[in-house]
Design a protein around this motif. Structure first.
Motif, PDB file in Angstrom:
ATOM      1  N   SER A   7      -6.045   6.974   2.598  1.00 31.49           N
ATOM      2  CA  SER A   7      -4.943   6.050   2.870  1.00 31.49           C
ATOM      3  C   SER A   7      -5.128   5.391   4.231  1.00 31.49           C
ATOM      4  O   SER A   7      -4.913   4.186   4.392  1.00 31.49           O
ATOM      5  N   SER A   8      -5.544   6.183   5.213  1.00 34.76           N
ATOM      6  CA  SER A   8      -5.803   5.635   6.544  1.00 34.76           C
ATOM      7  C   SER A   8      -6.957   4.644   6.507  1.00 34.76           C
ATOM      8  O   SER A   8      -6.898   3.570   7.129  1.00 34.76           O
ATOM      9  N   TYR A  36      -0.416  -6.548   4.983  1.00 31.83           N
ATOM     10  CA  TYR A  36       0.074  -5.651   3.949  1.00 31.83           C
ATOM     11  C   TYR A  36       1.346  -4.973   4.440  1.00 31.83           C
ATOM     12  O   TYR A  36       1.683  -5.005   5.623  1.00 31.83           O
ATOM     13  N   ARG A  37       2.046  -4.326   3.507  1.00 30.90           N
ATOM     14  CA  ARG A  37       3.209  -3.519   3.854  1.00 30.90           C
ATOM     15  C   ARG A  37       2.952  -2.089   3.393  1.00 30.90           C
ATOM     16  O   ARG A  37       2.531  -1.863   2.259  1.00 30.90           O
ATOM     17  N   TRP A  38       3.224  -1.132   4.268  1.00 34.79           N
ATOM     18  CA  TRP A  38       2.894   0.263   4.025  1.00 34.79           C
ATOM     19  C   TRP A  38       4.131   1.032   3.571  1.00 34.79           C
ATOM     20  O   TRP A  38       5.212   0.889   4.146  1.00 34.79           O
ATOM     21  N   ALA A  95      -6.367  -4.154   7.675  1.00 30.93           N
ATOM     22  CA  ALA A  95      -6.016  -4.690   8.990  1.00 30.93           C
ATOM     23  C   ALA A  95      -7.197  -5.382   9.651  1.00 30.93           C
ATOM     24  O   ALA A  95      -7.063  -6.482  10.210  1.00 30.93           O
ATOM     25  N   THR A  99      -4.819   0.601  14.456  1.00 32.82           N
ATOM     26  CA  THR A  99      -4.191   0.786  13.158  1.00 32.82           C
ATOM     27  C   THR A  99      -3.120   1.866  13.195  1.00 32.82           C
ATOM     28  O   THR A  99      -2.067   1.737  12.565  1.00 32.82           O
ATOM     29  N   GLU A 100      -3.357   2.937  13.929  1.00 27.58           N
ATOM     30  CA  GLU A 100      -2.446   4.077  13.916  1.00 27.58           C
ATOM     31  C   GLU A 100      -1.429   4.060  15.040  1.00 27.58           C
ATOM     32  O   GLU A 100      -0.564   4.942  15.100  1.00 27.58           O
ATOM     33  N   ARG A 107      -5.811   1.257   5.002  1.00 30.04           N
ATOM     34  CA  ARG A 107      -5.008   0.490   5.956  1.00 30.04           C
ATOM     35  C   ARG A 107      -5.891  -0.155   7.022  1.00 30.04           C
ATOM     36  O   ARG A 107      -5.693  -1.303   7.409  1.00 30.04           O
ATOM     37  N   GLU A 108      -6.882   0.605   7.498  1.00 29.66           N
ATOM     38  CA  GLU A 108      -7.778   0.061   8.517  1.00 29.66           C
ATOM     39  C   GLU A 108      -8.629  -1.066   7.942  1.00 29.66           C
ATOM     40  O   GLU A 108      -8.848  -2.086   8.600  1.00 29.66           O
ATOM     41  N   VAL A 124       0.863  -1.183   0.000  1.00 30.13           N
ATOM     42  CA  VAL A 124       0.000   0.000   0.000  1.00 30.13           C
ATOM     43  C   VAL A 124       0.897   1.230   0.000  1.00 30.13           C
ATOM     44  O   VAL A 124       1.742   1.391   0.878  1.00 30.13           O
TER      45      VAL A 124
END
Length: 558
Positions: A161-162, A175-177, A169, A368-369, A165-166, A152
């Motif tokens: 984008s956030s 995944y890899r950010w 997850a 997530t953050e 990712r959420e 990502v």
């Protein structure tokens, strides 16, 4: 030409500095799992880490890691913490003596431990194998989404984008950010044939490039079920939180053709919790993601379908059929429906906050953050359990955590066990009678203005991270006037339905509505969306199971 080399079997790694214990663990593991798995033995944490690094370079898979707690050099907890970076999907077990039980409980929080085993574990048929069997099943269900192949690329301060990712997850999609303004992110964008103007970009395991993908596109490309297999079911469950998962599990296990429809990810608000410690049967606590994953696998084991990233937009009554409509125009029919759509966090109304949503202001995204908040000051708005759980979780890495509440104390809305943890945590501060009245920054949140509700005084503090956990807004607008709701949008059922005027045409049956039956026969409600519900995981699961009991009664009366 020689035949291609067969891939190595996935591994189970055992780490123990006591040769006798080490041999015994490996002997028992090899006896049960040696045919399908490589059993690897290491006698120190450093040796095991070196082994894992070599395996990572070769592309070998690791399913389970069993580590002894007391080892010289790296302890079992320290080793597992580093092993997570190499094999984040591998299941983790800590081997402890009875005297080290407290340490094992701490490890659950530090390394998200899956299980701990007390020595001795004899007989293995009772104390070892059931644990490893369950962990291998869990690993197998998640290992089809390799972290090294799903990438990502996005902007650090981007709401979408956030969100991506959420979504990944919460659906157990590893995944890899990569940040778009860093060299590796730039290289990947170039290879994908796109630029920073359209973010986020997701590169799927097969190399397909998704630019600004929707949740449905992500789900479809990365292997989640998004299409129903049938046109008609005995039971459609709408919502995949604890109530919906409980309903799907009991519906399928009792012979009903059952499908669960979830718009984002199973688990609901509970699925975002870093640690649930007051749920029956988990004395050491369980993360919301773990609980949701286990419940989903349990439901599908009994035959329930779980459909993700589908938005339900309407409910219709067509004779004896209940029709559920989707945002793409399609629909599905069923004998019965359980509404388990849960609630969402209410939006905090203050000048500037909307501008920074996903760019420093987050609603329920603490897990997530969390990694990005390391050594920074974090603010949390809310005084219920979700806020307390987030504060404890974030305090592990943050420099400080400040909880902001409008009331005089946490006692009115938060469980006692969480209040105790917060009081003992030197990193956490509670500011009472305080509300957020403003937010400022350039491309992301940089400052918030706080007001003391008792004195009216205001002060502005530096803040790049604000997590909001306030109130509960029911997700029921899509129901329209089909079922009766209270003034706040929560669904009324059973004895809470008005005695007259249940619907414009009145209650159509001779019998009274069942306890969890809405104003429409055959449509039931469970969990947080139910008016006057307890807003606890255990009660939501219980209502999901109870609703299935009333579904059976309804079907028997048709």
């Amino acid at each position: 030409m020689s035949a291609p080399k067969a891939p190595a079997k996935p591994a189970i790694l055992s780490v123990d500095d006591d040769p006798g214990v080490s041999r015994a663990v490996v002997r028992d593991l090899r006896k049960r799992y040696g045919e399908k798995y490589r059993i690897i033995r290491a006698e120190s944490g450093d040796q095991a880490l070196e082994t894992l690094r070599e395996m990572k370079l070769r592309g070998d898979a690791v399913a389970v890691i069993v580590a002894d707690y007391r080892m010289p050099g790296l302890s079992g907890i320290e080793f597992l913490e580093q092993a997570m970076d190499l094999y984040p999907v591998a299941r983790r077990v800590l081997l402890t003596a009875y005297a080290d039980t407290d340490a094992a409980i701490d490890a659950i929080n530090v390394v998200d431990l899956d299980h701990y085993l007390l020595k001795p574990w004899d007989p293995p048929e009772e104390k070892l194998y059931p644990v490893i069997d369950a962990l291998l099943d869990a690993w197998a269900s998640s290992s089809h989404h390799p972290a090294e192949e799903t990438k990502v690329i996005g902007h650090r301060w981007s709401e979408r984008s956030s969100d991506v990712r959420e979504f990944l997850a919460r659906n157990q999609l590893a995944y890899r950010w990569y940040m778009s303004d860093e060299p590796e992110g730039q290289r990947l964008l170039s290879a994908a044939g796109t630029d920073e103007l359209r973010l986020p970009v997701v590169i799927a395991p097969n190399g397909d490039v998704l630019v600004e993908p929707t949740d449905a596109e992500l789900a479809d490309k990365l292997g989640l079920s998004t299409t129903l297999s049938e046109d008609f079911y005995d039971l459609v469950v709408i919502g995949g939180g604890p109530a919906g998962l409980g309903a799907a599990l009991y519906g399928a296990s009792e012979g009903l053709r059952t499908v669960l429809i979830e718009r984002r990810a199973t688990g609901g608000q509970a699925g975002q919790s870093s640690r649930i410690e007051n749920y029956l049967g988990f004395p050491d606590g369980v993360s919301g993601a773990q609980l949701a994953d286990r419940a989903r696998r349990q439901a599908t084991k009994f035959g329930a379908e779980v459909i993700t990233a589908r938005d339900v937009t309407g409910l219709e009554i067509n004779g004896s059929a209940r029709t559920v409509r989707f945002d793409d125009g399609s629909s599905v029919d069923a004998h019965s429906v359980i509404l388990a759509t849960g609630v969402s966090y209410r939006q905090l109304s203050a000048p500037g906050l909307d501008t920074y949503t996903g760019r420093g202001v987050y609603y329920g995204s603490a897990v997530t953050e969390a990694a990005r908040c390391s050594e920074q000051d974090v603010y949390i708005v809310g005084g219920a359990n979700s806020a307390g759980q987030a504060a404890v979780y974030l305090s592990r890495g943050a420099r400080s955590v400040t909880i902001l509440i409008r009331g005089n104390s946490l006692e009115a809305s938060m469980s006692y066990y969480l209040i105790q943890q917060i009081e003992k945590n030197p990193k956490i501060t509670v500011r009472t009678c305080t509300e957020v009245v403003g937010a400022e920054g350039d491309d992301h949140l940089e400052r918030i203005t706080l007001r003391n509700r008792a004195t009216g005084e205001e002060d502005t503090v530096d803040a790049q991270w604000l997590f909001i956990f306030i109130g509960a807004a029911p997700l029921t607008d899509w129901l329209g006037d089909v079922v009766v709701r209270d003034g706040n949008g929560f669904v009324l059922a059973g004895p809470d339905l008005p005695s007259e005027g249940v619907t414009p045409d009145g209650w159509p049956l001779d019998r009274a509505p069942h306890h969890l039956e809405t104003s429409v026969p055959g449509v039931f409600v469970a969990g947080d969306v139910h008016a006057e519900s307890a807003k606890r995981v255990a009660s939501a699961v219980g209502e999901g199971a109870m609703a299935v009991m009333f579904v059976h009664r309804y079907l028997a009366q048709q």
